[in-house]
Design a protein around this motif. Sequence first.
Motif, PDB file in Angstrom:
ATOM      1  N   MET A 112      -2.378   8.763   0.358  1.00  0.00           N
ATOM      2  CA  MET A 112      -2.835   7.380   0.546  1.00  0.00           C
ATOM      3  C   MET A 112      -1.969   6.442  -0.299  1.00  0.00           C
ATOM      4  SD  MET A 112      -5.343   5.803   2.267  1.00  0.00           S
ATOM      5  CE  MET A 112      -6.754   6.887   2.395  1.00  0.00           C
ATOM      6  N   LEU A 113      -1.358   5.451   0.342  1.00  0.00           N
ATOM      7  CA  LEU A 113      -0.480   4.493  -0.333  1.00  0.00           C
ATOM      8  C   LEU A 113      -1.276   3.293  -0.825  1.00  0.00           C
ATOM      9  CD1 LEU A 113       2.378   3.333  -1.012  1.00  0.00           C
ATOM     10  CD2 LEU A 113       2.405   2.416   1.328  1.00  0.00           C
ATOM     11  N   ILE A 114      -1.053   2.887  -2.072  1.00  0.00           N
ATOM     12  CA  ILE A 114      -1.671   1.688  -2.630  1.00  0.00           C
ATOM     13  C   ILE A 114      -0.630   0.574  -2.608  1.00  0.00           C
ATOM     14  CG2 ILE A 114      -2.878   0.669  -4.582  1.00  0.00           C
ATOM     15  CD1 ILE A 114      -3.414   3.558  -5.550  1.00  0.00           C
ATOM     16  N   ILE A 115      -0.966  -0.542  -1.970  1.00  0.00           N
ATOM     17  CA  ILE A 115      -0.072  -1.693  -1.872  1.00  0.00           C
ATOM     18  C   ILE A 115      -0.658  -2.835  -2.685  1.00  0.00           C
ATOM     19  CG2 ILE A 115       1.057  -3.338  -0.328  1.00  0.00           C
ATOM     20  CD1 ILE A 115       0.814  -1.295   1.915  1.00  0.00           C
ATOM     21  N   PHE A 116       0.059  -3.266  -3.715  1.00  0.00           N
ATOM     22  CA  PHE A 116      -0.404  -4.348  -4.583  1.00  0.00           C
ATOM     23  C   PHE A 116       0.254  -5.673  -4.215  1.00  0.00           C
ATOM     24  CE2 PHE A 116      -0.940  -0.617  -7.323  1.00  0.00           C
ATOM     25  CZ  PHE A 116      -2.174  -0.863  -7.930  1.00  0.00           C
ATOM     26  N   LYS A 138      -5.753  -6.530   6.994  1.00  0.00           N
ATOM     27  CA  LYS A 138      -6.643  -6.062   8.058  1.00  0.00           C
ATOM     28  C   LYS A 138      -5.925  -6.078   9.405  1.00  0.00           C
ATOM     29  CE  LYS A 138      -9.997  -4.715   7.442  1.00  0.00           C
ATOM     30  NZ  LYS A 138     -10.339  -3.329   6.987  1.00  0.00           N
ATOM     31  N   ARG A 139      -5.097  -7.085   9.644  1.00  0.00           N
ATOM     32  CA  ARG A 139      -4.332  -7.146  10.892  1.00  0.00           C
ATOM     33  C   ARG A 139      -3.318  -6.006  10.973  1.00  0.00           C
ATOM     34  NH1 ARG A 139      -2.264 -13.244  11.483  1.00  0.00           N
ATOM     35  NH2 ARG A 139      -1.228 -12.325  13.324  1.00  0.00           N
ATOM     36  N   ALA A 140      -2.914  -5.499   9.807  1.00  0.00           N
ATOM     37  CA  ALA A 140      -1.992  -4.362   9.771  1.00  0.00           C
ATOM     38  C   ALA A 140      -2.723  -3.033   9.949  1.00  0.00           C
ATOM     39  CB  ALA A 140      -1.224  -4.357   8.450  1.00  0.00           C
ATOM     40  N   GLY A 141      -4.049  -3.069  10.026  1.00  0.00           N
ATOM     41  CA  GLY A 141      -4.821  -1.843  10.193  1.00  0.00           C
ATOM     42  C   GLY A 141      -5.056  -1.096   8.898  1.00  0.00           C
ATOM     43  N   MET A 142      -5.070  -1.815   7.786  1.00  0.00           N
ATOM     44  CA  MET A 142      -5.203  -1.198   6.472  1.00  0.00           C
ATOM     45  C   MET A 142      -6.549  -1.546   5.833  1.00  0.00           C
ATOM     46  SD  MET A 142      -1.365  -2.018   5.049  1.00  0.00           S
ATOM     47  CE  MET A 142       0.084  -1.438   5.941  1.00  0.00           C
ATOM     48  N   ARG A 143      -6.966  -0.736   4.870  1.00  0.00           N
ATOM     49  CA  ARG A 143      -8.140  -1.049   4.069  1.00  0.00           C
ATOM     50  C   ARG A 143      -7.742  -2.135   3.069  1.00  0.00           C
ATOM     51  NH1 ARG A 143     -11.093   2.632  -0.380  1.00  0.00           N
ATOM     52  NH2 ARG A 143     -13.132   1.602  -0.426  1.00  0.00           N
ATOM     53  N   ALA A 144      -8.620  -3.126   2.861  1.00  0.00           N
ATOM     54  CA  ALA A 144      -8.297  -4.253   1.988  1.00  0.00           C
ATOM     55  C   ALA A 144      -9.358  -4.413   0.906  1.00  0.00           C
ATOM     56  CB  ALA A 144      -8.177  -5.537   2.795  1.00  0.00           C
ATOM     57  N   ILE A 194      -4.062   1.303   1.308  1.00  0.00           N
ATOM     58  CA  ILE A 194      -5.074   0.448   0.690  1.00  0.00           C
ATOM     59  C   ILE A 194      -4.352  -0.732   0.055  1.00  0.00           C
ATOM     60  CG2 ILE A 194      -6.888   0.271  -1.045  1.00  0.00           C
ATOM     61  CD1 ILE A 194      -7.253   3.287  -0.855  1.00  0.00           C
ATOM     62  N   VAL A 195      -4.726  -1.940   0.443  1.00  0.00           N
ATOM     63  CA  VAL A 195      -4.091  -3.150  -0.066  1.00  0.00           C
ATOM     64  C   VAL A 195      -5.009  -3.814  -1.092  1.00  0.00           C
ATOM     65  CG1 VAL A 195      -3.227  -5.442   0.537  1.00  0.00           C
ATOM     66  CG2 VAL A 195      -2.820  -3.506   2.077  1.00  0.00           C
ATOM     67  N   ILE A 196      -4.430  -4.213  -2.241  1.00  0.00           N
ATOM     68  CA  ILE A 196      -5.165  -4.932  -3.274  1.00  0.00           C
ATOM     69  C   ILE A 196      -4.683  -6.376  -3.247  1.00  0.00           C
ATOM     70  CG2 ILE A 196      -5.958  -4.911  -5.658  1.00  0.00           C
ATOM     71  CD1 ILE A 196      -6.239  -2.202  -4.143  1.00  0.00           C
ATOM     72  N   GLU A 197      -5.567  -7.299  -2.880  1.00  0.00           N
ATOM     73  CA  GLU A 197      -5.195  -8.700  -2.656  1.00  0.00           C
ATOM     74  C   GLU A 197      -6.207  -9.650  -3.299  1.00  0.00           C
ATOM     75  OE1 GLU A 197      -3.296 -10.986  -1.516  1.00  0.00           O
ATOM     76  OE2 GLU A 197      -1.676  -9.955  -0.443  1.00  0.00           O
ATOM     77  N   ASP A 198      -5.735 -10.855  -3.614  1.00  0.00           N
ATOM     78  CA  ASP A 198      -6.644 -11.852  -4.197  1.00  0.00           C
ATOM     79  C   ASP A 198      -6.804 -13.089  -3.322  1.00  0.00           C
ATOM     80  OD1 ASP A 198      -3.932 -12.710  -4.797  1.00  0.00           O
ATOM     81  OD2 ASP A 198      -4.819 -14.191  -6.143  1.00  0.00           O
ATOM     82  N   THR A 199      -6.157 -13.128  -2.164  1.00  0.00           N
ATOM     83  CA  THR A 199      -6.225 -14.315  -1.316  1.00  0.00           C
ATOM     84  C   THR A 199      -6.729 -13.975   0.082  1.00  0.00           C
ATOM     85  OG1 THR A 199      -3.995 -14.172  -0.355  1.00  0.00           O
ATOM     86  CG2 THR A 199      -4.199 -15.213  -2.527  1.00  0.00           C
ATOM     87  N   GLU A 253     -12.094  -0.525 -12.602  1.00  0.00           N
ATOM     88  CA  GLU A 253     -12.753   0.155 -11.476  1.00  0.00           C
ATOM     89  C   GLU A 253     -11.756   0.665 -10.433  1.00  0.00           C
ATOM     90  OE1 GLU A 253     -15.701  -2.207  -9.603  1.00  0.00           O
ATOM     91  OE2 GLU A 253     -16.570  -2.931 -11.476  1.00  0.00           O
ATOM     92  N   LEU A 254     -10.521   0.146 -10.475  1.00  0.00           N
ATOM     93  CA  LEU A 254      -9.590   0.425  -9.384  1.00  0.00           C
ATOM     94  C   LEU A 254      -9.322   1.912  -9.149  1.00  0.00           C
ATOM     95  CD1 LEU A 254      -7.819  -0.726  -7.151  1.00  0.00           C
ATOM     96  CD2 LEU A 254      -5.956  -0.888  -8.800  1.00  0.00           C
ATOM     97  N   PRO A 255      -9.027   2.705 -10.183  1.00  0.00           N
ATOM     98  CA  PRO A 255      -8.772   4.128  -9.913  1.00  0.00           C
ATOM     99  C   PRO A 255      -9.920   4.805  -9.165  1.00  0.00           C
ATOM    100  CG  PRO A 255      -8.031   3.579 -12.123  1.00  0.00           C
ATOM    101  CD  PRO A 255      -8.793   2.369 -11.608  1.00  0.00           C
ATOM    102  N   ARG A 256     -11.147   4.451  -9.492  1.00  0.00           N
ATOM    103  CA  ARG A 256     -12.285   5.033  -8.773  1.00  0.00           C
ATOM    104  C   ARG A 256     -12.356   4.507  -7.346  1.00  0.00           C
ATOM    105  NH1 ARG A 256     -17.104   3.146  -7.496  1.00  0.00           N
ATOM    106  NH2 ARG A 256     -16.860   1.281  -8.798  1.00  0.00           N
ATOM    107  N   LEU A 257     -12.101   3.226  -7.146  1.00  0.00           N
ATOM    108  CA  LEU A 257     -12.235   2.626  -5.821  1.00  0.00           C
ATOM    109  C   LEU A 257     -11.215   3.176  -4.838  1.00  0.00           C
ATOM    110  CD1 LEU A 257     -12.863  -1.118  -6.810  1.00  0.00           C
ATOM    111  CD2 LEU A 257     -14.557   0.573  -6.036  1.00  0.00           C
ATOM    112  N   VAL A 258     -10.032   3.527  -5.326  1.00  0.00           N
ATOM    113  CA  VAL A 258      -9.004   4.064  -4.424  1.00  0.00           C
ATOM    114  C   VAL A 258      -8.986   5.585  -4.430  1.00  0.00           C
ATOM    115  CG1 VAL A 258      -7.575   2.017  -4.705  1.00  0.00           C
ATOM    116  CG2 VAL A 258      -7.146   4.015  -6.137  1.00  0.00           C
TER     117      VAL A 258
END
Length: 214
Positions: free
Chosen positions: A1-5, A171-177, A158-163, A208-213
């Motif tokens: 699973m790739l994490i995208i920041f 979501k349009r890319a088909g990824m978890r946000a 999994i994408v980590i975003e603030d906006t 919390e991030l390590p647990r969430l991903v």
Amino acid sequence: MLIIFDCDGVLVDSEIIANRVLAALLSRHGYPITAAECRAKFLGRTIPGVVKIVADDGVVLPDDFEQRLRDKDIEAFAAELKPTSGMRRALEQLAHRPKCVASSGSPEKIRRNLETTGLLRYLDPHLFSARDVENPKPAPDLFLMAADRMGERPDRCIVIEDTPLGIEGAKRAGMRALGYIGASHRVPSDEKILRAAGADLVFADMAELPRLVG
């Protein structure tokens, strides 16, 4: 699973600084606006995108506006920029996980901000900029490029975003946000905004991030 920041407002706590600098420069060039108004109107946009919105509002900025803004940002970030709270520890805990950056900022800005905050070593060389795709966020182009370059399927990202723009693009890319509201420019009520944009969940504590991903 790739994490995208995302970078600004997720990895580095830059948005409150950037909005202040942008508001001052826009006001100086005949587009009076406050830092709070910049946050509401331009958060997540590229600089060319900001210039276009301002032009649509009737104010044509000088040709060197983007360079002037970059110079002001560099000065302010060198003095004030820090990682978001808990970010360094989260990256250390995720050292074994594939991860990358997908940001609306220029390649130079992404690298410089990560160097300034000491985070570059956790993510280099996997830094992707909206300048390298045809359409910026909220289009999915940047996230899809990042997944392709990293050799991962979109549904395993999994994408980590603030906006809202970033959440919509993911979501349009088909990824978890995952929506992050722990940076200094965010307030608890922003959870509703990110959920409305499609966030699968919203969190405020980077610990919390390590647990969430996981």
